[in-house]
Scaffold this motif. Structure first.
Motif, PDB file in Angstrom:
ATOM      1  N   MET A  93      -2.705   3.388   3.289  1.00 14.94           N
ATOM      2  CA  MET A  93      -2.226   3.146   4.595  1.00 14.94           C
ATOM      3  C   MET A  93      -3.207   4.395   5.607  1.00 14.94           C
ATOM      4  O   MET A  93      -3.541   3.771   6.549  1.00 14.94           O
ATOM      5  N   GLY A  94      -3.212   5.447   4.937  1.00 16.01           N
ATOM      6  CA  GLY A  94      -3.922   6.534   5.841  1.00 16.01           C
ATOM      7  C   GLY A  94      -5.166   6.330   5.970  1.00 16.01           C
ATOM      8  O   GLY A  94      -5.994   6.447   6.884  1.00 16.01           O
ATOM      9  N   PHE A 100       0.708  -1.184  -0.106  1.00 10.59           N
ATOM     10  CA  PHE A 100       0.104  -0.019  -0.291  1.00 10.59           C
ATOM     11  C   PHE A 100       0.818   1.133   0.045  1.00 10.59           C
ATOM     12  O   PHE A 100       1.907   1.240   0.581  1.00 10.59           O
ATOM     13  N   ASN A 101       0.403   2.459  -0.682  1.00 11.20           N
ATOM     14  CA  ASN A 101       1.038   3.424  -0.739  1.00 11.20           C
ATOM     15  C   ASN A 101       0.634   4.284   0.627  1.00 11.20           C
ATOM     16  O   ASN A 101      -0.390   3.915   1.385  1.00 11.20           O
ATOM     17  N   SER A 102       1.185   5.335   1.161  1.00  9.43           N
ATOM     18  CA  SER A 102       0.808   6.344   2.130  1.00  9.43           C
ATOM     19  C   SER A 102      -0.804   6.709   2.187  1.00  9.43           C
ATOM     20  O   SER A 102      -1.313   6.468   3.278  1.00  9.43           O
TER      21      SER A 102
END
Length: 67
Positions: free
Chosen positions: A20-21, A15-17
């Motif tokens: 994930m956020g 996952f990218n940020s």
């Protein structure tokens, strides 16, 4: 004319940020060269595909497809 063959690979990336956020969940499962996509709204509805090569790069544990 020489015969040609095509090999296809698939990779599940981490996952990218942003993902994930949002606390996204991975809906992909791999078992050998079979990749399964799970419908999060209807988990019993899934689609499976076979590839020549399958690579798991996600940060979660690799899971076998649900039966």
């Amino acid at each position: 004319m020489a015969s040609a063959s095509v090999k296809v690979a698939v990779r599940v990336r981490p996952f990218n940020s942003r993902e994930m956020g949002k606390e996204s969940k991975c809906i992909i499962q791999m078992s050998g060269n079979t990749t399964t996509i799970i419908n999060p709204k209807q988990p019993k509805e899934s689609k499976s595909f076979n590839f020549d090569y399958s690579y798991w790069s996600h940060t979660t544990v690799r899971a076998a497809p649900a039966s």
